[in-house]
Design an enzyme around this catalytic site. Structure first.
Site: not given
Ligand code: NAP
Length: 252
Positions: A18, A198
């Site tokens: 990251y 978020s």
């Molecule tokens: N191990 C791996 O390979 C891997 C891969 C991907 C991700 N990850 C981890 O998982 C974490 C989260 O995954 P992700 O960011 O990929 O996907 P996610 O949590 O599905 O999506 C994040 C998005 O959802 C929105 N969001 C979050 N909460 C919300 C709510 N209550 N209402 C409306 N929209 C909401 C956020 O927008 P806003 O900012 O506008 O709220 C953000 O753009 C990452 O930060 C990382 O630490 C790990």
């Protein structure tokens, strides 16, 4: 991060890939949260998953984070050749050296979870995988039970894709909650730990408030139907290291 810490979050998920470990470390120093309250996870990137680079890269991560050890160290992706035992031995070495409290994996298939389980007598505390209602991960859930390796979710709200489905708003009304909270609660009730992200205070706050209601089995079943969508985000060819999940995961 300041908002999240103020609200009460103490689990922090980062990764070498990251490129934000130094920023996370700087924020933690500024915020001054007692180290004992934090659960810091980082992940070793695949190019560092070899004998020469694994421990040096971990030491570099610790320097950036400003800590002596991480609470949880994960392999970010399975090894390219599918032979998980050497990677698991490197995780064990990190624990032996006191650089990691606990170890686990990410993006592992069920078969890899079984292989990892056989490769160590240490607990494997997570397989962090894409997990949301638009993806059928029943095979991994079964593997979690069989191996004792719990799942934790990423892409928990499918990066917003879930909000295209009115079902979540419909269900949310009945509980006085939001669609996102219903999705996260569904994940918890599947027995899966949640990783969320978020940038907005109101969403960070909402994502933390999912322990004060319980979805009925009827509502859980209504959401389960959407698993058949089989919507994946971290997938090939965009992410070449992404797992090819065991075929049964796509069958209904
Ligand atoms: N191990 C791996 O390979 C891997 C891969 C991907 C991700 N990850 C981890 O998982 C974490 C989260 O995954 P992700 O960011 O990929 O996907 P996610 O949590 O599905 O999506 C994040 C998005 O959802 C929105 N969001 C979050 N909460 C919300 C709510 N209550 N209402 C409306 N929209 C909401 C956020 O927008 P806003 O900012 O506008 O709220 C953000 O753009 C990452 O930060 C990382 O630490 C790990």
């Amino acid at each position: 991060m300041t908002t999240a810490i103020e609200i009460g979050y103490r689990a922090i998920d980062t990764a070498q890939a990251y490129g934000n470990e130094a920023d996370v470390g700087a924020a933690l120093r500024t915020l001054g949260v007692p180290r004992s309250e934090l659960c810091i996870t980082t992940k070793v990137r695949p190019s560092n998953d070899c004998d020469e680079r694994f421990i040096p890269s971990l030491r570099e991560s610790l320097d950036k984070l400003g800590v002596d050890r991480v609470d949880v160290l994960l392999l970010h992706f399975p090894p390219a050749d599918g032979d998980v035992a050497p990677s698991v031995r490197r995780l064990e070495e990190a624990v032996r050296l006191g650089l990691a409290g606990h170890i686990g994996v990410s993006n592992f298939t069920a078969a890899m979870m079984n292989a990892a389980r056989s490769a160590t007598s240490l607990p494997l505390v997570a397989n962090q995988v894409e997990f949301h209602p638009l993806l059928d991960q029943r095979v991994l859930l079964r593997a979690a039970t069989e191996t004792g390796i719990p799942l934790s979710s990423y892409c928990s709200v499918a990066r917003g894709e879930v909000f295209k489905y009115p079902l979540f708003d419909d269900i949310a009304k009945g509980y006085g909650k939001t669609a996102a909270q219903v999705v996260l609660r569904w994940i918890l009730q599947k027995g899966v730990a949640i990783t969320t992200m978020s940038t907005r205070r109101e969403n960070i706050r909402a994502n933390f408030a999912v322990m004060d209601f319980v979805l009925s089995s009827v509502d859980m079943d209504r959401i389960d139907v959407l698993n058949a969508t089989h919507y994946r985000i971290v997938d090939r060819p965009r992410v070449p290291d992404a797992p090819v999940f065991d075929p049964a995961a796509t069958q209904h």
